[in-house]
Design a protein around this motif. Structure first.
Motif, mmCIF file in Angstrom:
data_model
loop_
_atom_site.group_PDB
_atom_site.id
_atom_site.type_symbol
_atom_site.label_atom_id
_atom_site.label_comp_id
_atom_site.label_asym_id
_atom_site.label_seq_id
_atom_site.Cartn_x
_atom_site.Cartn_y
_atom_site.Cartn_z
ATOM 1 N N VAL A 18 0.877 -1.173 0.000
ATOM 2 C CA VAL A 18 0.000 0.000 0.000
ATOM 3 C C VAL A 18 0.909 1.216 0.000
ATOM 4 C CG1 VAL A 18 -1.785 1.254 1.263
ATOM 5 C CG2 VAL A 18 -1.801 -1.258 1.247
ATOM 6 N N VAL A 19 0.886 1.989 -1.094
ATOM 7 C CA VAL A 19 1.820 3.114 -1.198
ATOM 8 C C VAL A 19 1.059 4.426 -1.407
ATOM 9 C CG1 VAL A 19 3.583 1.572 -2.186
ATOM 10 C CG2 VAL A 19 2.194 2.983 -3.723
ATOM 11 N N THR A 20 1.649 5.480 -0.872
ATOM 12 C CA THR A 20 1.101 6.824 -1.026
ATOM 13 C C THR A 20 2.199 7.670 -1.660
ATOM 14 O OG1 THR A 20 -0.348 6.533 0.879
ATOM 15 C CG2 THR A 20 0.143 8.800 0.226
ATOM 16 N N VAL A 21 1.884 8.292 -2.797
ATOM 17 C CA VAL A 21 2.948 8.968 -3.553
ATOM 18 C C VAL A 21 2.613 10.435 -3.788
ATOM 19 C CG1 VAL A 21 3.627 6.818 -4.668
ATOM 20 C CG2 VAL A 21 2.006 8.331 -5.821
ATOM 21 N N GLU A 22 3.668 11.240 -3.858
ATOM 22 C CA GLU A 22 3.494 12.684 -4.053
ATOM 23 C C GLU A 22 3.585 13.078 -5.514
ATOM 24 O OE1 GLU A 22 2.452 14.431 -1.656
ATOM 25 O OE2 GLU A 22 2.765 12.916 -0.109
ATOM 26 N N THR A 23 4.200 12.231 -6.334
ATOM 27 C CA THR A 23 4.333 12.529 -7.765
ATOM 28 C C THR A 23 4.209 11.222 -8.554
ATOM 29 O OG1 THR A 23 6.716 12.150 -7.833
ATOM 30 C CG2 THR A 23 5.989 14.402 -7.301
ATOM 31 N N PRO A 24 3.814 11.322 -9.832
ATOM 32 C CA PRO A 24 3.793 10.120 -10.676
ATOM 33 C C PRO A 24 5.172 9.471 -10.781
ATOM 34 C CG PRO A 24 2.501 11.854 -11.693
ATOM 35 C CD PRO A 24 3.199 12.478 -10.511
ATOM 36 N N ALA A 25 6.221 10.294 -10.846
ATOM 37 C CA ALA A 25 7.578 9.737 -10.952
ATOM 38 C C ALA A 25 7.916 8.906 -9.722
ATOM 39 C CB ALA A 25 8.591 10.870 -11.130
ATOM 40 N N MET A 26 7.490 9.374 -8.560
ATOM 41 C CA MET A 26 7.725 8.618 -7.336
ATOM 42 C C MET A 26 6.965 7.284 -7.387
ATOM 43 S SD MET A 26 6.756 9.677 -3.427
ATOM 44 C CE MET A 26 7.996 10.938 -3.204
ATOM 45 N N GLY A 27 5.778 7.319 -7.926
ATOM 46 C CA GLY A 27 4.999 6.086 -8.062
ATOM 47 C C GLY A 27 5.697 5.070 -8.940
ATOM 48 N N LEU A 28 6.253 5.550 -10.038
ATOM 49 C CA LEU A 28 6.939 4.642 -10.963
ATOM 50 C C LEU A 28 8.210 4.071 -10.323
ATOM 51 C CD1 LEU A 28 6.763 3.423 -13.753
ATOM 52 C CD2 LEU A 28 7.938 5.445 -14.661
ATOM 53 N N GLN A 29 8.943 4.930 -9.622
ATOM 54 C CA GLN A 29 10.156 4.435 -8.945
ATOM 55 C C GLN A 29 9.815 3.390 -7.887
ATOM 56 O OE1 GLN A 29 11.545 8.504 -8.078
ATOM 57 N NE2 GLN A 29 13.549 7.854 -8.811
ATOM 58 N N LEU A 30 8.753 3.655 -7.165
ATOM 59 C CA LEU A 30 8.324 2.694 -6.142
ATOM 60 C C LEU A 30 7.882 1.379 -6.775
ATOM 61 C CD1 LEU A 30 6.180 4.426 -3.392
ATOM 62 C CD2 LEU A 30 7.934 2.685 -3.091
ATOM 63 N N ALA A 31 7.100 1.478 -7.845
ATOM 64 C CA ALA A 31 6.631 0.268 -8.520
ATOM 65 C C ALA A 31 7.818 -0.554 -9.011
ATOM 66 C CB ALA A 31 5.719 0.640 -9.691
ATOM 67 N N ASP A 32 8.827 0.133 -9.543
ATOM 68 C CA ASP A 32 10.018 -0.576 -10.029
ATOM 69 C C ASP A 32 10.780 -1.226 -8.873
ATOM 70 O OD1 ASP A 32 9.602 -0.072 -12.699
ATOM 71 O OD2 ASP A 32 10.884 1.708 -12.750
ATOM 72 N N ALA A 33 10.886 -0.505 -7.771
ATOM 73 C CA ALA A 33 11.615 -1.049 -6.614
ATOM 74 C C ALA A 33 10.899 -2.274 -6.056
ATOM 75 C CB ALA A 33 11.756 0.026 -5.534
ATOM 76 N N LEU A 34 9.599 -2.222 -6.008
ATOM 77 C CA LEU A 34 8.819 -3.361 -5.508
ATOM 78 C C LEU A 34 8.914 -4.537 -6.482
ATOM 79 C CD1 LEU A 34 5.730 -1.299 -4.329
ATOM 80 C CD2 LEU A 34 7.226 -2.643 -2.825
ATOM 81 N N ALA A 35 8.806 -4.247 -7.761
ATOM 82 C CA ALA A 35 8.865 -5.320 -8.768
ATOM 83 C C ALA A 35 10.238 -5.978 -8.783
ATOM 84 C CB ALA A 35 8.525 -4.757 -10.149
ATOM 85 N N ALA A 36 11.290 -5.185 -8.535
ATOM 86 C CA ALA A 36 12.643 -5.760 -8.498
ATOM 87 C C ALA A 36 12.767 -6.786 -7.384
ATOM 88 C CB ALA A 36 13.678 -4.641 -8.301
ATOM 89 N N GLY A 37 11.958 -6.624 -6.340
ATOM 90 C CA GLY A 37 11.942 -7.590 -5.252
ATOM 91 C C GLY A 37 10.946 -8.719 -5.471
#
Ligand code: 3PG
Length: 219
Positions: free
Chosen positions: A19-38
């Motif tokens: 469950v993530v809360t993001v301030e920018t779309p770019a932050m969302g994409l970085q988070l999605a990538d970090a989670l997917a890498a795991g």
């Protein structure tokens, strides 16, 4: 809901739903990538910021292989907004008649929330077999879910609210639990400092808890 229900299949594939809360779309994409890498390829972006819908759209467009949903849904109009953003699913902390009416037959499947046996019963009556139990730790944690399961064995639960790395395995050991949700995968300080390796480490540990095999099977 059958074992082939798309929402149920989405939920069990986690088995942990970040469950993530993001301030920018770019932050969302970085988070999605970090989670997917795991190894976590399904995530819930809460509609708690102005950037949320744009973040969902950005993740969906750039990473179509991921399943991104919208969380903290409260208003029926948000379902249509989620559909326009390309959300694969929506999650609400509770349920209202207005929201459930709008969700019936909507393209975006809704995981509605409940916190009492009566609320779970009302959702089962409407055909929602998968139910978010929120805030589960405050409600009584594992003991509360066991009591619910005893009375309402056909329900399937997605507990969240206070779940962490230490307690997630205990929840996932319950046959009635499809997945567990939580923000512990992406701690605010790691996101603020761009410590994506820390997010990936947490995701990797969570992904190792699955996949689920028994929770979606018919009784
Ligand atoms: C949710 O919407 O599921 C919760 O905000 C997640 O709860 P947590 O922050 O306690 O994990």
């Amino acid at each position: 809901m059958s074992a082939a229900d798309p929402l149920l299949e989405l939920l069990v594939r986690g088995p942990v739903l970040p469950v993530v809360t993001v301030e920018t779309p770019a932050m969302g994409l970085q988070l999605a990538d970090a989670l997917a890498a795991g190894g976590l390829t399904t995530l819930e972006v809460t509609l708690r910021t102005d950037a949320a819908l744009d973040a969902i759209r950005a993740i969906r467009d750039a990473r179509p292989e991921l399943k991104v949903g919208a969380g903290t849904l409260r208003d029926p109009a948000q379902l249509d907004a989620c559909a326009r953003a390309g959300a694969a699913f929506a999650v609400s902390p509770g349920a209202t008649a207005r929201l459930l009416d709008a969700a019936a037959g909507h393209d975006v499947p809704l995981l509605p929330g409940a916190a009492t046996p009566g609320e779970v019963m009302a959702l089962l009556d409407r055909g929602h077999r998968a139910v978010k139990i929120f805030p589960v730790e405050t409600l009584g944690g594992i003991a509360f879910l066991n009591a619910l399961t005893g009375a309402l064995p056909e329900a399937r639960f997605c507990p969240s609210g206070g779940v962490g790395a230490a307690s997630a395995p205990d929840y996932l050991a319950l046959a009635s639990v499809l997945s567990v949700g939580g923000s512990w995968l992406a701690p605010a300080e790691a996101v603020a400092s761009g410590d994506w390796a820390r997010v990936t480490d947490r995701a990797r540990a969570a992904a190792a808890l699955g996949p689920r095999s028994h929770a979606g099977e018919p009784d």
